[in-house]
Design a protein around this motif. Structure first.
Motif, PDB file in Angstrom:
ATOM      1  N   PRO A 377       0.830  -1.211   0.000  1.00  0.00           N
ATOM      2  CA  PRO A 377       0.000   0.000   0.000  1.00  0.00           C
ATOM      3  C   PRO A 377       0.854   1.246   0.000  1.00  0.00           C
ATOM      4  N   TYR A 393      -3.908   9.823   0.351  1.00  0.00           N
ATOM      5  CA  TYR A 393      -4.470   8.484   0.159  1.00  0.00           C
ATOM      6  C   TYR A 393      -5.760   8.613  -0.652  1.00  0.00           C
ATOM      7  N   ASP A 482      -5.365   4.227  -4.284  1.00  0.00           N
ATOM      8  CA  ASP A 482      -4.605   3.388  -3.361  1.00  0.00           C
ATOM      9  C   ASP A 482      -5.449   2.236  -2.832  1.00  0.00           C
ATOM     10  N   LEU A 483      -6.766   2.399  -2.900  1.00  0.00           N
ATOM     11  CA  LEU A 483      -7.680   1.374  -2.390  1.00  0.00           C
ATOM     12  C   LEU A 483      -8.984   1.459  -3.163  1.00  0.00           C
ATOM     13  N   SER A 498      -3.490  -4.927  -9.595  1.00  0.00           N
ATOM     14  CA  SER A 498      -2.710  -3.794  -9.104  1.00  0.00           C
ATOM     15  C   SER A 498      -1.905  -4.132  -7.862  1.00  0.00           C
ATOM     16  N   LYS A 500      -3.014  -3.770  -4.918  1.00  0.00           N
ATOM     17  CA  LYS A 500      -3.451  -2.862  -3.854  1.00  0.00           C
ATOM     18  C   LYS A 500      -4.624  -3.461  -3.076  1.00  0.00           C
ATOM     19  N   ARG A 543      -4.329   1.295   5.063  1.00  0.00           N
ATOM     20  CA  ARG A 543      -3.372   2.388   4.939  1.00  0.00           C
ATOM     21  C   ARG A 543      -2.189   2.224   5.879  1.00  0.00           C
ATOM     22  N   ASP A 546      -2.245  -3.055   6.459  1.00  0.00           N
ATOM     23  CA  ASP A 546      -2.498  -3.958   5.336  1.00  0.00           C
ATOM     24  C   ASP A 546      -2.470  -5.411   5.807  1.00  0.00           C
ATOM     25  N   SER A 549      -2.720  -8.542   3.181  1.00  0.00           N
ATOM     26  CA  SER A 549      -1.836  -8.563   2.003  1.00  0.00           C
ATOM     27  C   SER A 549      -1.558  -9.987   1.516  1.00  0.00           C
TER      28      SER A 549
END
Length: 590
Positions: A377, A393, A482-483, A498, A500, A543, A546, A549
């Motif tokens: 992220p 963000y 970013d999200l 991506s 993300k 943010r 994560d 992940s």
């Protein structure tokens, strides 16, 4: 019915005023003139309301009160006013009557001539981005004038109204012949233009000759693949998902569209695009060089090409998702179904809809080549030197459209959309992008209305928040974010490329754990339950920590499969592999 009443009331009031003017003409000519003019203006207002509400116009037509009838009644009332006002002047009455008849005939002639020209120009086939020698298509003359021809004919009637009421109000009697000349001149001009235009259209290449010439041009072009696009509604995004990829591969591909309303929505300036509306013309225009056909949509009209021998028929869809429509019984009629990765194969197996495992080919998602990949992220400002540092963000909310059926209702627009956006807009340092599905509201207008309200909400929040317009592709919006916050759809599958984090909205009452089992594309996502207010907590985790992940990486491998190498080259190789597998089949006859 409540919608119809105001329009009917205004139209009725107009006719009542016109009728009221007739008995006043003898003793109160000036008042009669005022009342008739007022009735005419009210009638024009009513006709304007009908044009703004097509449903009302259709209802009036069904009850025998269409525009032709309404115009005829107004003409009769104008003739009645002339008799009441100039009864002793036989010549004036006859002049008004003849002029009204001429206007009426001109209106009819204009309708017939314009319809004839349209019929000769409305070809069952059209094309762009390549040439078809020998076809003659003359452009309409004065299209702007002819398009407003009926209104100009109405203006001719209005001039005659003026000619009748001016003497009633004390003006010169010469107003009647002057108005008659003006009305006749307007009618003669537009009927002449329409006649010349219709004669020009009749000299164009006939429909049958055009089909044959198009077939010859396609045989000369010798495409090896067809992209077959058909939809009952006017939408282009299903086809346009594939246009950039098809433009990149090194082979001759023709886009075959079945509906005139969808042809201009196919966004390509390089691929040949052909529109063929009649089913019987498909076998006439498809050249024997075609060995493979790609179908992005499961619709009944696919059968018009499927029945041709010698072509490998491949269902490619327009996205990879866990929606119910992604694994249907309709897919089994194709030779192959090209999918992204193992998840789609398992989806067909679990659905047990008759699609054999050997029909399914994992070829990746070539469109995802445009998505920028990151390993973690992004917590720093990465949106360029001009970005404001306090907005570090970016969250993209991209909900799907309403479902075709109740059990396929995945959209969060009505259930969570407003709370999601209000919560995100209230977060410090968070920039919000809102990109709703372009087809939202097609089947349920309530979803479309709510999307418009949510757009206004984001617009009112001001910069740097924004509504992502149709001119910006979804993948470009992915690269800015970013999200992602979205629903069960191909959007989340594509966003996995991506790397993300993403949030998936949950519908129904199952637990998040059960939801992830039921919808594998959500296995690596934060699950948003309730009214959507928990989105803030998910954003903070993504943010700062994560925590999902590793789950996201496993989900990406399962959904998208092998991502090594050039995805477009892999897609291109799939053409030759499919033809080789089915090469034993005889080619279509010329």
């Amino acid at each position: 019915m409540k919608t119809y009443l105001p329009v009917i009331g205004v139209l009725g009031a107009g006719f009542a005023l016109l009728a009221l003017a007739l008995p006043l003409a003898g003793d109160h000519p000036a008042l009669s003139a005022v009342v008739f003019v007022l009735g005419t203006l009210v009638g024009l207002l009513g006709e304007g309301m009908v044009r703004q509400q097509p449903r009302v116009g259709r209802a009036l037509e069904s009850f025998g009160a269409g525009l032709t009838v309404r115009t005829g009644v107004r003409g009769l009332l104008l003739g009645g006013l002339a008799v009441a006002a100039f009864g002793a002047d036989h010549g004036t009455v006859v002049l008004v009557a003849f002029t009204l008849a001429a206007v009426w005939l001109a209106r009819l002639a204009l309708q017939v001539l314009l319809a004839d020209a349209r019929a000769h120009r409305l070809s069952p086939v059209t094309w762009r981005n390549f040439e078809v020698p020998g076809v003659v298509r003359r452009a309409p003359i004065a299209p702007v004038l002819l398009g407003e021809g009926q209104r100009w004919i109405s203006a001719a009637t209005l001039s005659l109204v003026a000619g009748v009421v001016v003497p009633l109000a004390g003006g010169p009697d010469a107003a009647v012949p002057v108005a008659a000349v003006v009305a006749a001149g307007i009618c003669a001009l537009f009927v002449t233009l329409a006649l010349v235009d219709a004669l020009r259209a009749r000299r164009d290449t006939t429909h049958e000759e055009t089909v044959e010439l198009l077939a010859d041009a396609l045989r000369s072009l010798a495409p090896e693949a067809l992209f077959y696009y058909s939809r009952p509604e006017a939408i282009g995004y299903i086809a346009n998902v594939w246009m950039p990829t098809l433009e990149q591969i090194d082979r001759k591909v023709v886009v075959l569209v079945r509906e005139a309303w969808n042809e201009p929505l196919v966004a390509t300036d390089t691929l040949p695009v052909v529109m063929v509306s009649r089913a019987g013309d498909i076998e006439r225009v498809v050249p024997p060089s075609v060995r493979i056909a790609l179908y992005p949509s499961n619709v009944a009209t696919n059968n018009h090409l499927l029945r041709l021998p010698g072509i490998v028929d491949v269902f490619v869809g327009h996205g990879d998702s866990d929606k119910g429509g992604s694994a249907t019984v309709l897919t089994r009629i194709f030779d192959e179904a090209w999918v992204s990765g193992p998840a789609a194969r398992d989806r067909y197996r679990v659905a047990d809809v008759g699609v054999r495992d050997e029909q399914v080919r994992e070829i990746g998602r070539p469109q995802l080549a445009d998505i920028e990949r990151v390993a973690a992220p992004l917590t720093e400002d990465h949106h360029g030197e001009d970005a404001q540092s306090q907005w570090d963000y970016t969250v993209l909310y991209a909900p799907t459209r309403e479902g075709f059926f109740a059990e396929w209702e995945y959209s969060s627009i009505l259930s969570q959309g407003r709370v999601v956006l209000e919560t995100l807009l209230a977060m410090d340092g968070v920039r919000v992008l809102f990109k709703p599905h372009p087809g939202t509201g097609t089947d349920d207008p309530a979803f479309g209305d709510e999307v418009e309200a949510l757009k206004e909400l984001v617009a009112a929040a001001g910069s740097p928040h924004e509504v992502v317009t149709g001119s910006e592709g979804l993948y470009h919006a992915f690269n800015r974010a970013d999200l992602l916050v979205s629903d069960i759809s191909s959007v989340i599958t594509d966003f996995l490329a991506s790397g993300k984090p993403y949030v998936v909205t949950q519908f129904g009452t199952s637990s998040p754990e059960q939801f992830r089992l039921e919808f594998p594309s959500a296995a690596g996502a934060y699950i948003l339950v309730g009214d959507g207010s928990e989105v803030a907590a998910h954003v903070r985790d993504a943010r700062e920590v994560d925590s999902l992940s590793e789950d996201r990486a496993r989900t990406t491998a399962y959904l998208l499969g092998e991502q090594q190498g050039d995805p477009v080259e892999r897609f291109d190789r799939a053409f030759d592999e499919a033809v080789a597998r089915w090469g034993r089949r005889p080619a279509a006859s010329a």
